[in-house]
Design a protein around this motif. Structure first.
Motif, PDB file in Angstrom:
ATOM      1  N   SER A  87      56.613  32.616  56.907  1.00 18.99           N
ATOM      2  CA  SER A  87      56.482  31.608  55.848  1.00 18.99           C
ATOM      3  C   SER A  87      56.490  32.270  54.479  1.00 18.99           C
ATOM      4  N   PHE A 133      50.831  35.652  66.951  1.00 17.40           N
ATOM      5  CA  PHE A 133      51.779  34.612  66.582  1.00 17.40           C
ATOM      6  C   PHE A 133      51.428  34.033  65.207  1.00 17.40           C
ATOM      7  N   ASN A 168      53.921  34.132  62.148  1.00 21.27           N
ATOM      8  CA  ASN A 168      54.350  32.881  61.518  1.00 21.27           C
ATOM      9  C   ASN A 168      54.017  32.885  60.033  1.00 21.27           C
TER      10      ASN A 168
END
Ligand SMILES: *[C@@H]1O[C@H](CO)[C@@H](O)[C@H](O)[C@H]1NC(C)=O
Length: 227
Positions: free
Chosen positions: A80, A72, A76
């Motif tokens: 970004s 994760f 993530n």
């Protein structure tokens, strides 16, 4: 059976090892407890075997969760990065409604597209007409051009070229006296490097015409980065 379970729970709470303590997870030392419990009370042996199995499962789930959390975190981070690296723009030649022409000029000139539809990342300049590549990657670039000779029999002269660092990548040309109007399109996908200057050049003697229909556009968008 109830007595056994109760004993077992007592054993657990007294020992204090079996709290589900969430993310700081340290897998319990499975089996370390069994011997003690069995020594103290044979009846609780079966229960401690169950605890052993629970420990094994807890360790398994803890490991799985840690792996998922790491996945994760990476996903993530990629998201970004993707969001931070946006680059696309489209600009048309003129703002305003009046029909007018850009050129002809005595020398090759960079076409400065003034009417910005979109300029994500602000890499296109309406002052210079240059798109300065913000991130190395694969870009889709497009140029549409239109010219109007004014009257039949007059020279129509579309001569625009897409350039990277001043070098022509692809050009469009329509130079004749047969048509009154004509359009051209250039579309390419290119691998570009951060800092590259992309522009559209109008060859000397040629001219492009436009109004609020925006016949002349220059666009670029980042397909994916290669950094
Ligand atoms: C995802 O990453 C962003 C940027 O690094 C950070 O601000 C955000 O808190 C993260 N989200 C989660 C749920 O970790």
């Amino acid at each position: 059976m109830r007595v056994v379970v109760l004993l077992c729970l007592l054993c657990v709470s007294a020992n204090g090892q079996y709290d589900w303590d969430g993310p700081g997870r340290v897998a319990p030392d499975s089996g370390s407890n069994d011997g003690n419990a069995c020594n103290v009370d044979q009846a609780s042996c079966g229960c401690c075997l169950m605890l052993q199995e629970m420990n094994r499962l807890k360790t398994y789930f803890d490991t799985t969760l840690t792996d998922l959390e790491e996945d994760f975190r990476k996903t993530n981070q990629s998201l970004s990065t993707l969001k931070a690296k946006r680059a696309s723009f489209t600009a048309a030649l003129y703002t305003g409604d009046n029909f007018r022409c850009f050129g002809p000029f005595a020398t090759n000139s960079v076409i400065v597209y003034k009417n910005v539809f979109l300029n994500l990342g602000a890499a296109y300049s309406t002052e210079t007409g240059l798109f300065t590549v913000p991130f190395s990657g694969v870009y889709s670039l497009a140029v549409t051009s239109y010219s109007d000779s004014g009257s039949p029999g007059f020279t129509l002269a579309i001569c625009s070229s897409l350039q990277v660092n001043g070098k022509t990548v692809a050009a469009a040309k329509d130079f004749n006296t047969n048509d009154k109007e004509d359009s051209t399109t250039i579309v390419v996908a290119l691998q570009l490097t951060a800092g590259d200057k992309v522009s559209v050049s109008l060859a000397k003697g040629c001219f492009l015409c436009d109004d609020n229909s925006h016949y002349n556009t220059f666009s670029a968008f980042l397909l994916h980065t290669t950094e």
